[in-house]
Design an enzyme around this catalytic site. Structure first.
Site, PDB file in Angstrom:
ATOM      1  N   ARG A  82       0.833  -1.203   0.000  1.00 19.17           N
ATOM      2  CA  ARG A  82       0.000   0.000   0.000  1.00 19.17           C
ATOM      3  C   ARG A  82       0.870   1.256   0.000  1.00 19.17           C
ATOM      4  NH1 ARG A  82      -4.479   0.283   4.536  1.00 19.17           N
ATOM      5  NH2 ARG A  82      -2.657   0.797   5.800  1.00 19.17           N
ATOM      6  N   LYS A 184      -2.561   6.493   1.446  1.00 17.94           N
ATOM      7  CA  LYS A 184      -2.318   6.960   2.812  1.00 17.94           C
ATOM      8  C   LYS A 184      -1.306   8.110   2.748  1.00 17.94           C
ATOM      9  CE  LYS A 184      -2.229   4.672   7.290  1.00 17.94           C
ATOM     10  NZ  LYS A 184      -3.399   5.360   7.831  1.00 17.94           N
ATOM     11  N   GLU A 220     -15.978   6.471   4.730  1.00 18.86           N
ATOM     12  CA  GLU A 220     -15.244   5.973   5.892  1.00 18.86           C
ATOM     13  C   GLU A 220     -15.161   7.097   6.913  1.00 18.86           C
ATOM     14  OE1 GLU A 220     -11.091   5.047   5.209  1.00 18.86           O
ATOM     15  OE2 GLU A 220     -10.966   6.458   3.553  1.00 18.86           O
TER      16      GLU A 220
HETATM   17  N1  PLP Z   1      -9.069   4.441   6.646  1.00 23.05           N
HETATM   18  C1  PLP Z   1      -8.231   5.420   7.005  1.00 23.05           C
HETATM   19  C2  PLP Z   1      -8.518   6.801   6.527  1.00 23.05           C
HETATM   20  C3  PLP Z   1      -7.114   5.134   7.794  1.00 23.05           C
HETATM   21  O1  PLP Z   1      -6.273   6.090   8.156  1.00 23.05           O
HETATM   22  C4  PLP Z   1      -6.898   3.819   8.220  1.00 23.05           C
HETATM   23  C5  PLP Z   1      -5.728   3.476   9.018  1.00 23.05           C
HETATM   24  O2  PLP Z   1      -4.769   2.967   8.584  1.00 23.05           O
HETATM   25  C6  PLP Z   1      -7.806   2.829   7.831  1.00 23.05           C
HETATM   26  C7  PLP Z   1      -8.882   3.183   7.056  1.00 23.05           C
HETATM   27  C8  PLP Z   1      -7.615   1.413   8.244  1.00 23.05           C
HETATM   28  O3  PLP Z   1      -6.621   0.776   7.495  1.00 23.05           O
HETATM   29  P1  PLP Z   1      -5.799  -0.421   8.100  1.00 23.05           P
HETATM   30  O4  PLP Z   1      -6.789  -1.451   8.490  1.00 23.05           O
HETATM   31  O5  PLP Z   1      -4.951  -0.889   6.965  1.00 23.05           O
HETATM   32  O6  PLP Z   1      -5.029   0.095   9.240  1.00 23.05           O
HETATM   33  C1  COI Z   2      -3.883   3.435  11.547  1.00 16.60           C
HETATM   34  O1  COI Z   2      -4.882   2.828  11.926  1.00 16.60           O
HETATM   35  O2  COI Z   2      -2.765   2.896  11.492  1.00 16.60           O
HETATM   36  C2  COI Z   2      -3.948   4.825  11.124  1.00 16.60           C
HETATM   37  O3  COI Z   2      -3.045   5.278  10.487  1.00 16.60           O
HETATM   38  C3  COI Z   2      -5.107   5.641  11.508  1.00 16.60           C
HETATM   39  C4  COI Z   2      -4.738   6.896  12.197  1.00 16.60           C
HETATM   40  C5  COI Z   2      -5.972   7.670  12.378  1.00 16.60           C
HETATM   41  C6  COI Z   2      -4.081   6.667  13.513  1.00 16.60           C
END
Ligand code: PLP
Ligand code: COI
Length: 341
Positions: A82, A184, A220
């Site tokens: 990612r 991200k 989201e």
């Molecule tokens: N959506 C956003 C905007 C995020 O910052 C995060 C955090 O990483 C997620 C979703 C969840 O992603 P993940 O499950 O890969 O941590």
């Molecule tokens: C994560 O879940 O790793 C993120 O980057 C989300 C952030 C809002 C702390």
């Protein structure tokens, strides 16, 4: 190895510097060999690309102590992939996947004393990130970059841990159609700061963003994807090109189907249907699965039958199974658990 003397069960989601961070620099078209550093500070040129045009991307993953005493990380290969997609979208060089995983291993090993013990409720959060480091004044990508991984022990993202939270439908957008919502990048989070400060002022824990084009579909929150459960026990998660492809959400869909025998689908979710769901949660690395008890839509409340006291039954099962896999209590699908030591 002796653990740091910290009251692990009382820590929240806040930055606490640890002993080592990983650093690698990109210059003249290539990455250097990388090193561990004890210095938490970064000295940058006043005109660095990240400072002027926000050229930065990041990731988030955790290191866990398993029931049998190993230190592991969860699907770091997907974070590497990612981050590569995020970097490509912002015209940044890719930090190669095998180097990303090696850097994760090095920084976790070096900070093993900071990995919270099994059963403490805390974990070591890893924040890989990369930014344009040389001076740029015309709008263009930087030529030099720094990749780092910092680590910090964390507890629950939302105060109260597994207690249901209240969110509101936001009038601000965090992403644009054909924008950067699916990567991200720090800039997406800058976009959300005013909205989250305002939500907190109004007494809400988070914002629910709707699709920026039609404002009819669920996207989201500022830091997590949604997961819903229908009244007949089906798991549903929103599909959209402008949300982050959450690793937790992708894992939960698999867990729902393969471990719990539930139907699970990723599809467009209209806001109008939300009132008919039985359970709602936010999922992500930081959020794990945080139950949502109530959504406020401009004064109109949607209260989920699961209530404000505890997680609904299906979300609880998903939570128990996912965290069971991460903590080594439940056998993981092949390749999900990366043992560090
Ligand atoms: N959506 C956003 C905007 C995020 O910052 C995060 C955090 O990483 C997620 C979703 C969840 O992603 P993940 O499950 O890969 O941590
Ligand atoms: C994560 O879940 O790793 C993120 O980057 C989300 C952030 C809002 C702390």
């Amino acid at each position: 190895m002796e653990k740091k003397n910290i009251d692990w069960s009382s820590i929240g989601f806040a930055y606490m510097p640890t002993d080592y961070r990983y650093v690698s620099n990109f210059k003249d078209g290539k990455w250097d060999e990388g090193t561990l550093s004890t210095d938490p500070n970064i000295v940058l040129n006043e005109c660095a690309g990240v400072l002027q045009y926000s050229q930065s991307v990041f990731e988030g993953l955790k290191a866990y102590t398993t029931e049998d005493g190993h230190i592991v990380t969860f699907r770091p290969d997907l974070n590497a992939e990612r981050m590569a997609a995020s970097a490509a979208r912002l015209e940044m060089p890719v930090f190669p996947k095998e180097r990303f995983i090696d850097a994760v291993e090095q920084v976790v090993k070096a900070n093993a004393a900071w990995v919270p013990p099994y059963g403490s409720g805390a974990t070591l959060y890893l924040r890989p990130y990369m930014f344009g480091s040389n001076a740029v004044i015309g709008v263009k990508p930087a030529d030099e970059y720094q990749f780092r991984i910092l680590t910090t022990p964390v507890g629950p993202y939302f105060k109260g841990g597994a207690k249901p939270i209240t969110i509101r439908v936001s009038d601000y957008d965090r992403a644009a159609p054909c924008g950067t919502g699916n990567i991200k990048a720090g800039l997406n989070y800058a976009m959300s700061l005013h909205a989250i400060v305002d939500a907190h002022k109004q007494g809400f824990d988070e914002n629910m963003y709707l699709d920026p084009k039609t404002r009819t579909k669920v996207e989201e929150t500022g830091g997590a994807n949604f997961i819903f459960v229908t009244k007949d026990g089906k798991v549903v998660t929103p599909k959209s090109d402008s949300i982050l492809p959450s690793i937790t959400r992708r894992s939960l869909i698999y867990v729902a189907k393969e471990y719990l025998g539930l139907e699970a689908e990723e599809r467009e979710v209209y806001f109008d249907e939300v009132k008919d769901f039985a359970e709602c949660g936010l999922c992500g690395t930081a959020a794990v699965i945080s139950p949502v008890g109530k959504i406020n839509d401009h004064g109109k409340e949607i209260c989920f039958p699961s209530g404000m006291e505890k997680m609904g039954p299906v979300i609880q099962k998903l939570y128990d199974t996912l965290t069971g896999i991460q903590m080594g209590r439940i056998e993981a699908p092949k390749g999900w658990i990366h043992v560090i030591e």
